[in-house]
Design a protein around this motif. Structure first.
Motif, PDB file in Angstrom:
ATOM      1  N   ALA A  42     -79.694  -6.572  39.921  1.00  0.00           N
ATOM      2  CA  ALA A  42     -80.368  -7.693  40.576  1.00  0.00           C
ATOM      3  C   ALA A  42     -80.292  -8.951  39.716  1.00  0.00           C
ATOM      4  CB  ALA A  42     -81.830  -7.329  40.841  1.00  0.00           C
ATOM      5  N   GLN A  43     -79.899 -10.053  40.328  1.00  0.00           N
ATOM      6  CA  GLN A  43     -79.749 -11.313  39.608  1.00  0.00           C
ATOM      7  C   GLN A  43     -80.937 -12.252  39.793  1.00  0.00           C
ATOM      8  OE1 GLN A  43     -77.031 -11.975  37.380  1.00  0.00           O
ATOM      9  NE2 GLN A  43     -77.143  -9.760  37.740  1.00  0.00           N
ATOM     10  N   LEU A  44     -81.656 -12.104  40.896  1.00  0.00           N
ATOM     11  CA  LEU A  44     -82.883 -12.884  41.100  1.00  0.00           C
ATOM     12  C   LEU A  44     -83.991 -11.921  41.507  1.00  0.00           C
ATOM     13  CD1 LEU A  44     -84.477 -15.448  41.182  1.00  0.00           C
ATOM     14  CD2 LEU A  44     -83.572 -15.940  43.458  1.00  0.00           C
ATOM     15  N   ILE A  45     -84.875 -11.658  40.560  1.00  0.00           N
ATOM     16  CA  ILE A  45     -85.976 -10.706  40.743  1.00  0.00           C
ATOM     17  C   ILE A  45     -87.275 -11.481  40.934  1.00  0.00           C
ATOM     18  CG2 ILE A  45     -87.267  -8.817  39.677  1.00  0.00           C
ATOM     19  CD1 ILE A  45     -84.732  -8.253  37.980  1.00  0.00           C
ATOM     20  N   ILE A  46     -87.936 -11.242  42.049  1.00  0.00           N
ATOM     21  CA  ILE A  46     -89.168 -11.966  42.380  1.00  0.00           C
ATOM     22  C   ILE A  46     -90.328 -10.986  42.522  1.00  0.00           C
ATOM     23  CG2 ILE A  46     -90.264 -13.566  43.984  1.00  0.00           C
ATOM     24  CD1 ILE A  46     -87.791 -14.708  42.629  1.00  0.00           C
ATOM     25  N   GLU A  47     -91.490 -11.391  42.055  1.00  0.00           N
ATOM     26  CA  GLU A  47     -92.709 -10.620  42.280  1.00  0.00           C
ATOM     27  C   GLU A  47     -93.844 -11.580  42.599  1.00  0.00           C
ATOM     28  OE1 GLU A  47     -94.791  -8.893  38.902  1.00  0.00           O
ATOM     29  OE2 GLU A  47     -93.483 -10.007  37.522  1.00  0.00           O
ATOM     30  N   THR A  48     -94.852 -11.090  43.296  1.00  0.00           N
ATOM     31  CA  THR A  48     -96.060 -11.877  43.545  1.00  0.00           C
ATOM     32  C   THR A  48     -97.197 -11.233  42.766  1.00  0.00           C
ATOM     33  OG1 THR A  48     -96.610 -10.592  45.547  1.00  0.00           O
ATOM     34  CG2 THR A  48     -95.274 -12.586  45.840  1.00  0.00           C
ATOM     35  N   TRP A  49     -98.111 -12.061  42.283  1.00  0.00           N
ATOM     36  CA  TRP A  49     -99.216 -11.554  41.462  1.00  0.00           C
ATOM     37  C   TRP A  49    -100.422 -12.463  41.658  1.00  0.00           C
ATOM     38  CZ3 TRP A  49    -102.595 -12.718  37.470  1.00  0.00           C
ATOM     39  CH2 TRP A  49    -103.133 -11.632  36.746  1.00  0.00           C
ATOM     40  N   SER A  50    -101.614 -11.872  41.605  1.00  0.00           N
ATOM     41  CA  SER A  50    -102.842 -12.657  41.707  1.00  0.00           C
ATOM     42  C   SER A  50    -103.896 -12.088  40.769  1.00  0.00           C
ATOM     43  CB  SER A  50    -103.361 -12.666  43.151  1.00  0.00           C
ATOM     44  OG  SER A  50    -103.576 -11.347  43.615  1.00  0.00           O
ATOM     45  N   ARG A  51    -104.956 -12.805  40.546  1.00  0.00           N
ATOM     46  CA  ARG A  51    -105.987 -12.420  39.579  1.00  0.00           C
ATOM     47  C   ARG A  51    -106.516 -11.019  39.841  1.00  0.00           C
ATOM     48  NH1 ARG A  51    -110.468 -16.942  38.804  1.00  0.00           N
ATOM     49  NH2 ARG A  51    -110.877 -15.595  36.989  1.00  0.00           N
ATOM     50  N   GLY A  52    -106.699 -10.280  38.759  1.00  0.00           N
ATOM     51  CA  GLY A  52    -107.207  -8.919  38.873  1.00  0.00           C
ATOM     52  C   GLY A  52    -106.112  -7.875  38.972  1.00  0.00           C
ATOM     53  N   GLY A  53    -104.858  -8.321  39.139  1.00  0.00           N
ATOM     54  CA  GLY A  53    -103.762  -7.377  39.266  1.00  0.00           C
ATOM     55  C   GLY A  53    -103.313  -6.850  37.910  1.00  0.00           C
ATOM     56  N   VAL A  54    -102.598  -5.738  37.921  1.00  0.00           N
ATOM     57  CA  VAL A  54    -102.065  -5.185  36.680  1.00  0.00           C
ATOM     58  C   VAL A  54    -100.697  -5.814  36.422  1.00  0.00           C
ATOM     59  CG1 VAL A  54    -103.294  -3.006  36.912  1.00  0.00           C
ATOM     60  CG2 VAL A  54    -101.011  -3.239  37.901  1.00  0.00           C
ATOM     61  N   VAL A  55    -100.279  -5.822  35.158  1.00  0.00           N
ATOM     62  CA  VAL A  55     -99.010  -6.466  34.807  1.00  0.00           C
ATOM     63  C   VAL A  55     -97.920  -5.472  34.418  1.00  0.00           C
ATOM     64  CG1 VAL A  55    -100.087  -8.634  34.113  1.00  0.00           C
ATOM     65  CG2 VAL A  55     -99.775  -6.803  32.424  1.00  0.00           C
ATOM     66  N   ALA A  56     -98.210  -4.182  34.559  1.00  0.00           N
ATOM     67  CA  ALA A  56     -97.222  -3.168  34.173  1.00  0.00           C
ATOM     68  C   ALA A  56     -95.906  -3.352  34.931  1.00  0.00           C
ATOM     69  CB  ALA A  56     -97.785  -1.770  34.421  1.00  0.00           C
ATOM     70  N   THR A  57     -95.996  -3.630  36.241  1.00  0.00           N
ATOM     71  CA  THR A  57     -94.792  -3.836  37.041  1.00  0.00           C
ATOM     72  C   THR A  57     -93.991  -5.016  36.518  1.00  0.00           C
ATOM     73  OG1 THR A  57     -95.848  -2.924  39.014  1.00  0.00           O
ATOM     74  CG2 THR A  57     -93.907  -4.289  39.361  1.00  0.00           C
ATOM     75  N   SER A  58     -94.704  -6.077  36.132  1.00  0.00           N
ATOM     76  CA  SER A  58     -94.043  -7.268  35.609  1.00  0.00           C
ATOM     77  C   SER A  58     -93.300  -6.965  34.313  1.00  0.00           C
ATOM     78  CB  SER A  58     -95.067  -8.383  35.376  1.00  0.00           C
ATOM     79  OG  SER A  58     -94.426  -9.617  35.145  1.00  0.00           O
ATOM     80  N   VAL A  59     -93.887  -6.130  33.485  1.00  0.00           N
ATOM     81  CA  VAL A  59     -93.227  -5.728  32.239  1.00  0.00           C
ATOM     82  C   VAL A  59     -91.918  -5.003  32.552  1.00  0.00           C
ATOM     83  CG1 VAL A  59     -93.384  -4.240  30.203  1.00  0.00           C
ATOM     84  CG2 VAL A  59     -95.368  -5.589  30.916  1.00  0.00           C
ATOM     85  N   GLY A  60     -91.963  -4.107  33.529  1.00  0.00           N
ATOM     86  CA  GLY A  60     -90.771  -3.374  33.923  1.00  0.00           C
ATOM     87  C   GLY A  60     -89.693  -4.270  34.500  1.00  0.00           C
ATOM     88  N   LEU A  61     -90.087  -5.224  35.324  1.00  0.00           N
ATOM     89  CA  LEU A  61     -89.122  -6.147  35.921  1.00  0.00           C
ATOM     90  C   LEU A  61     -88.491  -7.048  34.868  1.00  0.00           C
ATOM     91  CD1 LEU A  61     -90.993  -7.128  39.207  1.00  0.00           C
ATOM     92  CD2 LEU A  61     -89.070  -5.542  38.957  1.00  0.00           C
ATOM     93  N   ALA A  62     -89.272  -7.409  33.854  1.00  0.00           N
ATOM     94  CA  ALA A  62     -88.739  -8.219  32.753  1.00  0.00           C
ATOM     95  C   ALA A  62     -87.677  -7.434  31.989  1.00  0.00           C
ATOM     96  CB  ALA A  62     -89.867  -8.638  31.817  1.00  0.00           C
ATOM     97  N   VAL A  63     -87.915  -6.156  31.806  1.00  0.00           N
ATOM     98  CA  VAL A  63     -86.930  -5.296  31.140  1.00  0.00           C
ATOM     99  C   VAL A  63     -85.643  -5.242  31.964  1.00  0.00           C
ATOM    100  CG1 VAL A  63     -86.393  -2.923  30.467  1.00  0.00           C
ATOM    101  CG2 VAL A  63     -88.640  -3.890  29.941  1.00  0.00           C
ATOM    102  N   ALA A  64     -85.797  -5.090  33.287  1.00  0.00           N
ATOM    103  CA  ALA A  64     -84.634  -5.038  34.170  1.00  0.00           C
ATOM    104  C   ALA A  64     -83.831  -6.333  34.097  1.00  0.00           C
ATOM    105  CB  ALA A  64     -85.081  -4.782  35.607  1.00  0.00           C
ATOM    106  N   ALA A  65     -84.537  -7.466  34.126  1.00  0.00           N
ATOM    107  CA  ALA A  65     -83.870  -8.770  34.070  1.00  0.00           C
ATOM    108  C   ALA A  65     -83.098  -8.934  32.768  1.00  0.00           C
ATOM    109  CB  ALA A  65     -84.896  -9.889  34.232  1.00  0.00           C
TER     110      ALA A  65
END
Length: 214
Positions: A42-65
């Motif tokens: 994937a060359q453009l990885i997008i996620e949505t996030w709002s207050r109170g959410g966990v960031v584990a998914t974001s960490v994983g997506l950053a690794v993928a990028a």
């Protein structure tokens, strides 16, 4: 266009994501989405996030990028969410995504060529965000996390969200990982209409082979 899967890249992203969480013993959503995004390059990885959410998914997506050398963007609804996200990702020891602030269904329209996207199913606007996303002309993988909470998981749900556009759901699957992952592989329908092809015709009288582009 057919997805091209790289097991080696997927494995590297999966393992690196696991290493990012010292206190976790079992694999979960973060590792799985990291492997998928990296494995499909994937060359453009997008996620949505709002207050109170966990960031584990974001960490994983950053690794993928990092493995695909792609762009990782996190869309948040307001400045308060932006501050909380950056603080949480810093505490988790992960790499922060490029942050865009704005209503997700509006901010998403500024991004073109999305080929991997993760949204939170319990959010009331998640279907609007998916409909307005400007997906890659090649293919896209869409992921709804916490899908069990919202009752997602039916293929008809994906088809209704893509209805009326230039996209079609090639396949979808619900995985009982975390609180449920609803995943769809989406392809373009417009590319096939515009594709030109060569047709061979044999002249019965002269025996000459004629090639026509149609």
């Amino acid at each position: 266009m057919k997805l091209v899967w790289s097991p080696e890249t997927a494995s590297k992203a999966y393992i690196d994501t696991i290493k990012s969480f010292d206190d976790r013993q079992e694999s979960g959503v973060a590792e799985l989405v990291a492997a998928m995004a990296a494995g499909w390059n994937a060359q453009l990885i997008i996620e949505t996030w709002s207050r109170g959410g966990v960031v584990a998914t974001s960490v994983g997506l950053a690794v993928a990028a990092r493995h695909t050398r792609g762009r990782h963007v996190c869309v948040v609804p307001d400045e308060a969410s932006r501050s909380e996200y950056l603080e949480a990702i810093g505490a988790a020891g992960g790499a922060a995504a490029e942050v865009i602030v704005g209503r997700p269904e509006s901010a998403i329209e500024e991004l073109e060529g999305i080929d991997f996207m993760v949204v939170d199913c319990p959010r009331s606007d998640y279907s609007k965000v998916l409909r307005k996303a400007k997906l890659s002309s090649r293919w896209a993988v869409l992921v709804c996390k916490n899908a069990a909470i919202s009752g997602a998981g039916a293929p008809s749900r994906w088809r209704s969200m893509m209805e009326g556009g230039s996209r079609q759901v090639v396949r979808s699957v619900f995985l009982p990982v975390g609180k449920g992952l609803d995943i769809a592989h989406v392809a373009s329908t417009s590319g096939a209409k515009g594709r030109r092809r060569w047709i061979k015709h044999l002249d019965q009288r002269s025996g000459e082979e004629i090639v026509i582009r149609k």
